[in-house]
Design a protein around this motif. Structure first.
Motif, PDB file in Angstrom:
ATOM      1  N   MET A   1      95.477  36.226  38.136  1.00 38.60           N
ATOM      2  CA  MET A   1      94.488  37.004  38.923  1.00 38.60           C
ATOM      3  C   MET A   1      93.957  36.360  40.071  1.00 38.60           C
ATOM      4  N   THR A   2      93.538  36.945  41.005  1.00 38.66           N
ATOM      5  CA  THR A   2      92.868  36.237  42.292  1.00 38.66           C
ATOM      6  C   THR A   2      91.473  35.726  42.250  1.00 38.66           C
ATOM      7  N   ILE A   3      91.065  34.938  42.996  1.00 42.82           N
ATOM      8  CA  ILE A   3      89.719  34.444  42.888  1.00 42.82           C
ATOM      9  C   ILE A   3      88.823  35.944  43.072  1.00 42.82           C
ATOM     10  N   ALA A   4      89.332  36.705  43.859  1.00 42.30           N
ATOM     11  CA  ALA A   4      88.382  38.163  44.230  1.00 42.30           C
ATOM     12  C   ALA A   4      88.227  38.810  42.797  1.00 42.30           C
ATOM     13  N   GLU A   5      89.592  38.925  42.023  1.00 37.15           N
ATOM     14  CA  GLU A   5      89.442  39.643  40.830  1.00 37.15           C
ATOM     15  C   GLU A   5      88.959  38.716  39.661  1.00 37.15           C
ATOM     16  N   ASN A   6      89.040  37.411  39.881  1.00 36.64           N
ATOM     17  CA  ASN A   6      88.103  36.776  38.693  1.00 36.64           C
ATOM     18  C   ASN A   6      86.576  36.961  38.920  1.00 36.64           C
ATOM     19  N   ILE A   7      85.915  36.805  40.297  1.00 36.03           N
ATOM     20  CA  ILE A   7      84.626  37.097  40.322  1.00 36.03           C
ATOM     21  C   ILE A   7      84.394  38.392  40.014  1.00 36.03           C
ATOM     22  N   ARG A   8      85.011  39.532  40.354  1.00 34.19           N
ATOM     23  CA  ARG A   8      84.639  40.692  39.853  1.00 34.19           C
ATOM     24  C   ARG A   8      84.673  40.933  38.450  1.00 34.19           C
ATOM     25  N   ARG A   9      85.493  40.589  37.899  1.00 29.94           N
ATOM     26  CA  ARG A   9      85.552  40.707  36.324  1.00 29.94           C
ATOM     27  C   ARG A   9      84.462  39.746  35.686  1.00 29.94           C
ATOM     28  N   ILE A  10      84.126  38.656  36.099  1.00 31.80           N
ATOM     29  CA  ILE A  10      83.043  37.669  35.622  1.00 31.80           C
ATOM     30  C   ILE A  10      81.931  38.571  35.513  1.00 31.80           C
ATOM     31  N   ARG A  11      81.564  38.881  36.911  1.00 35.90           N
ATOM     32  CA  ARG A  11      80.342  39.730  37.216  1.00 35.90           C
ATOM     33  C   ARG A  11      80.117  41.143  36.284  1.00 35.90           C
ATOM     34  N   ARG A  12      81.232  41.753  36.184  1.00 38.11           N
ATOM     35  CA  ARG A  12      81.089  43.034  35.588  1.00 38.11           C
ATOM     36  C   ARG A  12      80.868  42.760  34.082  1.00 38.11           C
ATOM     37  N   SER A  13      81.789  41.591  33.693  1.00 41.25           N
ATOM     38  CA  SER A  13      81.527  41.303  32.296  1.00 41.25           C
ATOM     39  C   SER A  13      79.950  40.810  31.745  1.00 41.25           C
ATOM     40  N   ALA A  14      79.354  40.221  32.755  1.00 41.82           N
ATOM     41  CA  ALA A  14      77.978  39.818  32.475  1.00 41.82           C
ATOM     42  C   ALA A  14      77.087  40.982  32.711  1.00 41.82           C
ATOM     43  N   GLY A  15      77.483  42.077  33.182  1.00 45.89           N
ATOM     44  CA  GLY A  15      76.763  43.106  33.159  1.00 45.89           C
ATOM     45  C   GLY A  15      75.820  43.032  34.224  1.00 45.89           C
ATOM     46  N   MET A  16      76.174  42.515  35.294  1.00 49.61           N
ATOM     47  CA  MET A  16      75.367  42.338  36.530  1.00 49.61           C
ATOM     48  C   MET A  16      75.650  43.071  37.838  1.00 49.61           C
ATOM     49  N   THR A  17      74.925  43.422  38.851  1.00 52.71           N
ATOM     50  CA  THR A  17      74.881  43.884  39.934  1.00 52.71           C
ATOM     51  C   THR A  17      75.426  42.749  40.836  1.00 52.71           C
ATOM     52  N   GLN A  18      75.868  43.274  42.339  1.00 56.18           N
ATOM     53  CA  GLN A  18      76.346  42.302  42.898  1.00 56.18           C
ATOM     54  C   GLN A  18      74.934  41.452  43.593  1.00 56.18           C
ATOM     55  N   GLU A  19      73.715  42.228  43.568  1.00 60.21           N
ATOM     56  CA  GLU A  19      72.489  41.516  44.204  1.00 60.21           C
ATOM     57  C   GLU A  19      72.107  40.419  42.979  1.00 60.21           C
ATOM     58  N   GLU A  20      72.365  40.876  41.620  1.00 58.64           N
ATOM     59  CA  GLU A  20      71.980  39.957  40.498  1.00 58.64           C
ATOM     60  C   GLU A  20      73.062  38.896  40.504  1.00 58.64           C
ATOM     61  N   PHE A  21      74.192  39.212  40.691  1.00 48.96           N
ATOM     62  CA  PHE A  21      75.011  38.008  40.514  1.00 48.96           C
ATOM     63  C   PHE A  21      74.653  37.071  41.852  1.00 48.96           C
ATOM     64  N   GLY A  22      74.575  37.605  43.043  1.00 47.84           N
ATOM     65  CA  GLY A  22      74.208  36.677  44.081  1.00 47.84           C
ATOM     66  C   GLY A  22      73.024  35.776  43.834  1.00 47.84           C
ATOM     67  N   ARG A  23      72.077  36.430  43.483  1.00 47.52           N
ATOM     68  CA  ARG A  23      70.813  35.528  42.986  1.00 47.52           C
ATOM     69  C   ARG A  23      71.216  34.378  42.251  1.00 47.52           C
ATOM     70  N   LEU A  24      72.122  34.348  41.155  1.00 48.02           N
ATOM     71  CA  LEU A  24      72.609  33.569  40.230  1.00 48.02           C
ATOM     72  C   LEU A  24      73.410  32.386  40.996  1.00 48.02           C
ATOM     73  N   ALA A  25      74.309  32.977  41.986  1.00 47.82           N
ATOM     74  CA  ALA A  25      75.153  32.077  42.680  1.00 47.82           C
ATOM     75  C   ALA A  25      74.284  31.465  43.859  1.00 47.82           C
ATOM     76  N   GLY A  26      72.994  31.845  44.236  1.00 56.51           N
ATOM     77  CA  GLY A  26      72.603  31.492  45.494  1.00 56.51           C
ATOM     78  C   GLY A  26      72.833  31.928  46.856  1.00 56.51           C
ATOM     79  N   VAL A  27      73.458  33.275  46.722  1.00 58.55           N
ATOM     80  CA  VAL A  27      73.965  33.883  47.943  1.00 58.55           C
ATOM     81  C   VAL A  27      73.383  35.326  47.993  1.00 58.55           C
ATOM     82  N   SER A  28      73.743  35.881  49.060  1.00 60.23           N
ATOM     83  CA  SER A  28      73.360  37.349  49.136  1.00 60.23           C
ATOM     84  C   SER A  28      74.379  38.227  48.591  1.00 60.23           C
ATOM     85  N   SER A  29      73.981  39.346  48.418  1.00 59.08           N
ATOM     86  CA  SER A  29      75.119  40.758  47.696  1.00 59.08           C
ATOM     87  C   SER A  29      75.994  40.783  48.736  1.00 59.08           C
TER      88      SER A  29
END
Length: 225
Positions: A1-29
């Protein structure tokens, strides 16, 4: 998997929106969207925040290949580790009620029991929906992603959308867990099983049956690994 695919899979597996995942990572959606579309890559500071919060290896985010070897005994005992799983060792945890079974059995209703047993789940699930609850999986109609005996964490406060795994009741009957697809108002509930005897269920938009679905956000063993 690419980095993009890894991030998308991890975020979806955690049940998070891009906004929620961004807060976790300290970045914007928007930054998360750029990561997932391959237009940018996360800086190491963001990678470290994701790794610490979700208790996954940094290499699971920024390198090709499967998740790390500390995936947990529950999945290893079944000879596989479904995509998107991660270890909860050391992660903040919280309790949710285990209210019954799904697949073959009607979930117990609150008024039917004085108290429920509880299971520990990652805290971020309760942060997202304080009404989250657990159902023990009974049956093999979704065993490609969730072996029997695992606990499905259901989030009634999170709207279920087409493509989600859901727990469904039809006319108040026994609950089932399926992958939901919605096409022009028609509902398709599909198994993901090694058992080819399971079939899709179709509920047309004009059907008189009453269907209630709730979003399934997460799977784990009875005891978090």
């Amino acid at each position: 998997m690419t980095i993009a695919e890894n991030i998308r899979r991890i975020r979806r597996s955690a049940g998070m929106t891009q906004e929620e995942f961004g807060r976790l990572a300290g970045v914007s959606s928007m930054a998360v969207s750029q990561w997932e579309n391959g237009r940018a890559v996360p800086r190491m500071g963001a990678v470290e925040k994701i790794s610490l919060a979700l208790r996954i290896a940094k290499s699971d985010i920024i390198e090709d290949g499967a998740l790390s070897d500390d995936a947990g005994l529950a999945a290893k005992e079944h000879g596989r580790f479904p995509s998107g799983r991660f270890s909860t060792k050391g992660a903040p945890m919280a309790k949710v009620p285990l209210v019954g079974n799904t697949h073959a059995g009607k979930p117990c209703l609150p008024e039917e029991l004085d108290e429920f047993p509880e299971v520990l789940v990652p805290q971020f699930l309760l942060d997202r929906d304080p009404g989250s609850y657990g159902l023990e999986v009974d049956g093999d109609c979704m065993d490609r992603i969730c072996p029997p005996g695992m606990v499905a964490v259901v989030q009634p406060g999170v709207p279920a959308k087409s493509g989600d795994v859901v727990v469904a009741t039809i006319d108040g009957a026994d609950s089932i867990m399926r992958r939901m697809t919605v096409i022009n108002g028609d509902l398709i509930l599909s198994p993901e099983s090694h058992n080819t005897g399971h079939e899709n269920m179709y509920i047309a938009a004009q059907d008189d049956r009453q269907v209630h679905v709730e979003h399934v956000a997460y799977f784990q063993s009875r005891e978090p690994f």
